[in-house]
Every structure is written in C-alpha cells, then in structure tokens.
Design an enzyme around this catalytic site. Structure first.
Site, mmCIF file in Angstrom:
data_model
loop_
_atom_site.group_PDB
_atom_site.id
_atom_site.type_symbol
_atom_site.label_atom_id
_atom_site.label_comp_id
_atom_site.label_asym_id
_atom_site.label_seq_id
_atom_site.Cartn_x
_atom_site.Cartn_y
_atom_site.Cartn_z
ATOM 1 N N ASP A 102 0.860 -1.183 0.000
ATOM 2 C CA ASP A 102 0.000 0.000 0.000
ATOM 3 C C ASP A 102 0.901 1.240 0.000
ATOM 4 O OD1 ASP A 102 -1.842 -2.071 0.452
ATOM 5 O OD2 ASP A 102 -3.105 -0.814 1.726
ATOM 6 N N LYS A 166 -6.772 3.586 -3.330
ATOM 7 C CA LYS A 166 -7.206 3.597 -1.931
ATOM 8 C C LYS A 166 -7.364 5.042 -1.481
ATOM 9 C CE LYS A 166 -5.235 2.193 2.594
ATOM 10 N NZ LYS A 166 -4.130 1.429 3.222
ATOM 11 N N LYS A 198 -10.360 0.736 -2.507
ATOM 12 C CA LYS A 198 -10.255 0.491 -1.067
ATOM 13 C C LYS A 198 -10.537 1.772 -0.286
ATOM 14 C CE LYS A 198 -7.000 -1.031 2.546
ATOM 15 N NZ LYS A 198 -5.666 -1.620 2.828
#
Length: 257
Positions: A102, A166, A198
């Site tokens: 991430d 995300k 996300k």
C-alpha cells in the site's frame, strides 16, 4: 446490495476486510493477536495491513500459503520519501513475505502541480513489485479535497499500473468519504481496466460498509464488489461484523482507522 440482509453484508465485508493495525504503539504481541483475529469462525479476512517491520513476524505466524494476505505500507504516512528510499522499503517488505504493498503517493507534491512525481513513484514501485504482489496506491483524498485532483490522481495511478486505488492513510483529519469513493469508482469504470477500490479510515460498521458496497454496485454492477476488486481498510469494522454474524448487539470499534 440494498436488498441484502445485514448478515449478507457482514459476511461479504469480512471477506473484503484488510484488518489493520498501523498504530504508532503497535507491538509484536499486537501483531500476533491481529493474525489470530483475521481468522474467524465465519471465515477469513482478505488481509492484514501492518507496518513493514512486522511483515516477517506475520508471515511466520500465518504461514507461507495463508489465505489471509499480508499487506504493508510504504512511503507512509507522509508520502514525502524519495523514490530510492521507497523502493528499498518495497524490496525488503517483499523479501519478508508481503503479498500486497500500500503506497502513499507524493500527494503534497501533486497538490503543487507536480503530476510527474506521482507517475514516477507509482511506476517505480509497480516495477519493484513482482507478480503476484498487489500494488495499492493511497491518494490521501481528504487532503487533496478537490474533485478534479482526486480524479486526476486516480487516473494517473491506474495508468501507471496500480491494482487498487485507496482513499486514505487513516492518519489525517478526513479519510474515506462517499464523495471521494464516487469519484474513484467512476475513474475505475472509465479506465476499462480491472482495478480495485479500497476505502480506508472511518468505515466502522456494517451499515457504513453497506453504503460503500451499494455505491460500487451502482457504478459498476451488483457482482463487481469482491475481494479482488474491493477492500475495506479498517481496524474497528471487524467487531461490528462479528456482532452481526453472531446475532448480538455490540458497539463497533471506536478506533480512528
């Protein structure tokens, strides 16, 4: 999604949950507990999301072929590290057993007009993530604020090879919002690529999860949201999921993430 029961939404959210501990005070004991909580009587979470320094420990706890994936964060939370330093974080995390990376984009540079900084960072990290390692890019939408910036950042991340986009680090004042989700999910649809979404930070209840899942199903299709295309980044959501699945009342986790 509107017709789905709370139990159905809870079970679906469980399968899409990146169970997270990115607290500054996280300990090895907390990581062991996180790994154990990710494997419930109702099924596994999709992943755990942890600091890079705990990846090797989590891999030892979960095993080599665990159904629970290990996600870790790089360039986190500031987004300000140089590319070489981020690539070193990525390589070490992958060597330690991370399945998913991430990455915080250099959102502050992006806000000053430096789109190239985002392209260079995302492209470099994408090339440093050997398949099947998944790359999620954190846009920090609560700081970008502007719809046009969120839209542009989404398209750039997708163009440079992100597997997911995300919303947030969970470390700023405004994290996941339905407005940002709408923009990002629309960008995914426009790209024509299989890219996941996300929302992270502030998704604490099954009712919250339903809102995001319904939005995704509306923009894409009812069967679009699944673990390969949709994740929730949360620490407190699991408590409410289990309360629903166990048919009991509970106060969802009050944590910030």
């Amino acid at each position: 999604m509107l017709e789905a029961s709370n139990r159905q939404i809870a079970a679906l959210a469980l399968s899409m949950l990146d169970l997270t501990d990115l607290t500054d005070t996280c300990t090895p004991e907390a990581i062991e507990d996180l790994c154990n909580r990710a494997r419930t009587a109702f099924g596994n979470t999709a992943a755990i999301c942890i600091w890079p320094r705990f990846v090797a420990q989590a891999r030892a706890v979960l095993g080599l072929n665990s159904a629970v994936k290990i996600a870790t964060v790089v360039n986190f939370p500031s987004g300000d590290l140089p590319v070489d330093a981020v690539l070193e974080e990525v390589r070490q995390a992958v060597a330690d057993g991370a399945d998913e990376i991430d990455l915080v984009i250099p959102y502050r540079a992006f806000m000053t007009g430096d789109e190239q900084a985002v392209r260079v960072m995302v492209s470099a990290v994408r090339h440093a993530c050997p398949r099947p390692v998944i790359l999620k890019t954190i846009l920090e939408t609560g700081e970008l604020k502007d719809r046009g910036l969120i839209r542009s950042a989404s398209h750039i991340a997708i163009q440079e090879g992100a597997d997911f986009i995300k919303t947030s680090t969970g470390k700023v004042a405004v994290n996941a919002t339905l407005e940002a989700a709408d923009i990002m999910l629309t960008c995914i649809r426009e790209s024509g690529r299989k890219v996941g979404f996300k929302p992270a930070g502030g998704v604490r209840t099954v009712a919250d999860a339903r809102l995001y899942l319904t939005l995704a199903a509306t923009i894409h299709s009812p069967d679009w949201p699944m673990a390969s295309t949709f994740r929730f980044g949360a620490s407190g959501l699991l408590a409410d999921i289990l309360a629903v699945l166990e048919d009991r009342d509970a106060v969802a986790g009050a944590t910030a993430y």
